[in-house]
Scaffold this active site. Structure first.
Site, PDB file in Angstrom:
ATOM      1  N   ASP A   1      -2.791   7.418 -13.849  1.00 21.21           N
ATOM      2  CA  ASP A   1      -3.165   8.684 -14.459  1.00 21.21           C
ATOM      3  C   ASP A   1      -2.223   8.906 -15.625  1.00 21.21           C
ATOM      4  OD1 ASP A   1      -0.768   9.397 -13.270  1.00 21.21           O
ATOM      5  OD2 ASP A   1      -1.685  10.633 -11.707  1.00 21.21           O
TER       6      ASP A   1
ATOM      7  N   TYR B   1      -5.843   7.234  -3.460  1.00 25.53           N
ATOM      8  CA  TYR B   1      -5.055   8.079  -4.356  1.00 25.53           C
ATOM      9  C   TYR B   1      -5.532   9.528  -4.290  1.00 25.53           C
ATOM     10  CZ  TYR B   1      -2.315   9.283  -8.488  1.00 25.53           C
ATOM     11  OH  TYR B   1      -1.400   9.833  -9.342  1.00 25.53           O
TER      12      TYR B   1
END
Length: 926
Positions: free
Chosen positions: A99, A321
């Protein structure tokens, strides 16, 4: 290079062991423990840079918004270890999260380590052997667009906070802060309280009947009288006004109608029966936002706790995740969910075709999978019952159920709605002249609904919870109805008139605030937990049960921002910033152009700097004032909110009356009537207990800002006296002109014990309090005096430099010398526990020293013997895990030591500025 290994760098120490085991001997896995560097604080810039364009923000706003990064002192050891490991490596794999933050961490590692070996970016969404081995073989280049987006967000927050927060300090109060997302979130909570303040309750009545058919009872609610619809709570606006065409029943009308419809001559029959199929789909798998919402509803976990527990589950390989906007599942996950549903609930529990879900998020971030159990075959909660405990087990159980249910069949059934007509035999009986004046000829209609589930489908595994709804009394309850036919007569067992009041909009809970932030596109799912924690920690919002209640300071802050920084707290504007960051992350927009427009402005948009430079005069008194009623104003002062009232017939120069607000009074509870009640309440004046025989001063009980206390008051100024011999009036001596006025001695004061009530304290008790500390005696061995006294942190004994806590305030007066000696002979933490630690963990990955949780003066904290980190108020000692303890210590190290009070910050050797610019460095490292 003989014996060389591939170096893999991950973010978290928890991941290291699992990933190292999966990769084998040819790899060395180390952790950066989060970010290794960040923007330097402007006060710590090298002296030669403080006066330049970098000086205000540590961001060069005049030269492409270049940031000045520095490795924190706490990370220098980590960086040195990584550099040593890199010397013996033939390849570097950056395995931070996929990310923006993870990509930025990887980029910062490249800037500091300056590797001379090949570099690859390794990404994965779950920590399983298959996922790690696949990620090792399918690497990619660093995504500089993601790094740009993270850096833009970081710079944006620095510009916003450093420009706006000082305005709040000057005009509202010290220690306040403004932030791109926290200010919008605070405004949401304040706006909801404003709605509650403006809300006017409306009263209405209805009738609930219990009807019978073949001895089977069912409940129905009145919906029509004389052909006119009966008003419910949904027919009133927030001002208490009727918004639709409906009959409002008052109490007298409702009771009169009840009596009329109970008459035995009144017919009661089924006038209509409607039946339709019922079908309900399962909810999509969890995103970060929906996980936080459902965890709050079902498990009562805060957003912060949910993310902390989910992080631990992810790092230990139990779930995928946990920061994601995606509701999609991989084919592997779909097959695993369907297989478990068939095994546990039967072959008919899954639909013929797998389900596919599409996201609805306004700002979909990086394309991860939904949050689900990891692996090709999900581990059932029963298999992990002895492995996972407490919140970890509960959260895994929730994720597992939601994932499996998302691939199961719809729940099926039938919903029946029955209308019961009560009134004259003829269905077309005339309506009364006025609906508010019912007569025996009035026809009334009642309805009842019931749903029968014939096939449970996904409900066998999971059912989603819902947020609190307004006027819930209006909603018909679901119940199983007996078989009924049109024209069938029914009996009336009971008929009751019920009064209701409309409800104000419910306050936000953490779950509903997260939901609203997501709907508006404000913030990111990964930031919702920190947003809520920030507004709680700043005192803008407090929790009352699950509800979020704004403070009056929050009202002042929001008002100032609305009036002088309007765009910055507009919900659409804040959401558009997120869209712009997404465009930068996808390479569609340039960070420098965007920051230039945001800060300096454009022909279409006024920049932040223009707004700050042209603020004009802000009336702090007006910003911090709210008119509650004519002549009654709420002021938000330095020491809290208070009411100020001016008497109608008071003289122009008369001082207004001031009354402190009770701490537990929520803003929406401060109505005009309540304000007058507080203003008109009799003042609890000072109570004189008598004169101190030792000095003649008056001893008084007072109520102060920090609670009740006793103090001594000097006698009134000397008055003229009469000479007994001459009978002449003798004036008091006046000080000579020019003589220096002696400073009045500070009066003695002492707080009352918690067990004492101001109205019950007598002179003897007050004198004992004023004479503290009390001398208990002298230690026969050392000759030191032992005293008992009350301190900031409670009652204690003192002998020289030694102290021991007393069991209660009353013990200050009760303990004798033998008792004091016995207490002082005990270890400092005595028999309270064998170890002073509340919890003990293994060695910290950075310092290598054992981590302990201890109870200190300011509350519980974690320590490795070198660094201490306070546990945030929203977290409990019981919930603290090793991973969270290590994280808190690292956060504290990153902040560095606080500068000593009253002294300038240490002029330690300043870090060197980066040799390359952000742009070129990114391009060269990609």
């Amino acid at each position: 290079m003989p014996g060389a290994k591939k170096l893999v760098i991950v973010e978290s120490p928890t991941k290291m062991k699992s990933i190292a085991a999966y990769l084998g001997d040819g790899y060395e896995v180390l952790s950066s423990v989060g970010h290794i560097r960040d923007l330097i604080e402007p006060k710590n810039l090298p002296p030669e840079l403080k006066k330049g364009s970098l000086g205000k923000f540590s961001v060069d706003v005049e030269n492409g918004f270049e940031p000045y990064y520095v490795v924190s002192d706490s990370k220098k050891k980590t960086v040195a270890e990584l550099k040593r490991a890199l010397k013996d490596a033939d390849e570097l794999l950056l395995a931070t999260d996929e990310d923006r933050e993870g990509e930025a961490i990887a980029w910062h590692l490249l800037q500091e380590l300056k590797p001379k070996v090949p570099v690859r970016r390794m990404v994965f969404h779950e920590i399983t052997k298959d996922a790690i081995l696949k990620a090792k073989d399918h690497t990619r280049e660093l995504d500089t667009a993601l790094v740009d987006a993270q850096e833009t967000r970081r710079i944006l927050d620095r510009l916003y906070g450093y420009e706006v927060s000082p305005v709040l300090w000057r005009k509202v109060g010290p220690g306040l802060s403004a932030g791109r997302v926290q200010s919008a979130a605070t405004r949401l909570v304040v706006d909801r309280e404003r709605e509650r303040l403006a809300f006017v309750a409306a009263g209405y009545w209805d009738l609930v009947g219990r009807f019978t058919s073949d001895e089977t009872g069912f409940e129905a609610r009145l919906v029509r009288v004389g052909g006119e619809r009966v008003a419910t709570g949904r027919d009133f606006d927030d001002r208490g006004r009727l918004t639709g065409k409906a009959v409002v029943l008052d109490e007298a009308t409702a009771h009169a109608l009840t009596a009329a419809l109970r008459d035995d001559t009144v017919a009661r029959r089924v006038s209509r029966v409607e039946s339709k199929p019922y079908s309900r789909r399962p909810a999509a798998p969890f995103t970060t936002s929906t996980l936080q919402q459902e965890s709050a509803r079902k498990l009562r976990l805060s957003a912060r706790d949910t993310m902390r527990v989910a992080q631990s589950l992810y790092e230990n390989g139990y779930i995928t995740y946990m920061r994601t906007d995606s509701v999609s599942l991989s084919q592997q996950a779909i097959q695993a969910a369907r297989a478990q549903a068939v095994k546990l609930y039967g072959a008919d529990s899954v639909p013929e075709k797998p389900r596919a879900y599409a996201g609805k998020s306004k700002n979909a971030q990086e394309a991860h999978e939904a949050i689900r159990p990891s692996g090709e075959v999900f581990r059932t909660p029963s298999e992990l019952q002895g492995v996972l405990r407490g919140s970890e087990f509960k959260l895994y159980d929730l994720i597992w159920k939601r994932t499996v249910a998302s691939q199961m069949a719809d729940a099926k059934g039938q919903t029946a709605t029955v209308t019961i007509e009560v009134g004259p035999t003829a269905a077309d009986a005339p309506a009364p002249e006025s609906p508010s004046a019912p007569v025996a000829s009035t026809t009334a209609e009642f309805t009842a609904s019931g749903t029968v589930i014939t096939f449970r489908g996904f409900l066998a595994a999971y059912e989603e919870s819902r947020d609190e709804e307004r006027n819930a009394d209006d909603a018909p309850g679901e119940a199983k109805l007996p078989p009924l036919k049109e024209g069938q007569a029914v009996g009336l067992a009971e008929l009751e008139a019920k009064g209701h009041e409309t409800s104000p909009p419910p306050r936000y809970t953490e779950a509903s605030l997260v939901k609203r932030l997501e709907e508006l596109g404000i913030g990111r799912p990964s930031t919702f937990a920190s947003i809520i924690s920030t507004i709680l920690d700043r005192g803008y919002v407090t929790q009352r049960g699950q509800a979020l209640v704004p403070s009056w300071v929050a009202f002042s802050v929001v008002r100032l921002l609305e009036e002088h920084f309007g765009d910055l707290v507009e919900y659409d504007f804040t959401a558009e910033m997120e869209d712009d960051l997404d465009r930068i992350a996808s390479g569609e927009a340039d960070r420098v152009d965007w920051l230039n427009e945001f800060y300096f402005g454009s022909p279409k948009h006024k920049g932040l700097r223009q707004v700050v430079d042209n603020l004009g005069e802000i009336d702090a008194r007006e910003i911090n004032s709210v008119e509650i009623a004519p002549g009654v104003t709420l002021r938000i002062g330095k020491y809290g909110p208070y009411l100020e009232a001016v008497e109608p017939d008071a003289a122009p120069d008369a001082a207004p009356r001031r009354v402190n607000l009770p701490e537990d009074l929520a803003p929406d509870e401060l109505t005009a009537d309540k304000a007058r009640e507080l203003i008109e309440a009799p003042v609890q004046g000072d109570r004189v207990l008598g004169a101190n025989p030792a000095n003649g001063k008056q001893v008084v009980v007072k109520d102060g800002r920090f609670g009740p206390y006793v103090t001594e008051v000097e006698p009134e100024a000397a008055e003229p006296s009469v000479d007994a011999a001459t009978g002449e009036v003798v004036e008091p001596a006046k000080p000579k002109r020019g003589a220096k006025k002696a400073a009045a001695p500070k009066p003695r004061t002492a707080s009352l014990f918690k067990s004492m009530q101001p109205e019950e304290v007598d002179l003897a008790t007050a004198l004992k309090l004023l004479d503290l500390p009390r001398i208990v005696g002298v230690d026969p061995e050392s000759g030191d005096e032992i005293t008992a006294q009350n301190g900031r942190y409670g009652p204690y004994l003192k002998k020289g430099a030694e102290t021991r806590t007393l069991p209660s305030e009353d013990a200050i007066f009760e303990i004798d010398l033998p008792g004091a000696l016995e207490l002082l002979a005990q270890p400092k933490y005595g028999a309270r526990r064998e170890s002073s630690a509340l919890k003990e963990f293994p060695e910290d990955p950075v310092s290598g020293k054992p981590i302990k949780v201890k109870d200190g003066r300011f509350g519980p904290y974690v320590t490795d013997g070198t660094t201490n980190a306070t546990i945030p108020r929203a977290e409990s000692v019981e919930e603290i895990t090793f991973e969270r303890a290590a994280e808190l210590l690292q956060i504290k190290r990153d902040k560095g030591p606080a500068a000593p009070r009253g002294k300038r910050a240490s002029t330690a050797k300043a870090p060197a500025k980066r040799a390359t610019s952000t742009r070129s460095a990114k391009k060269s490292s990609a």
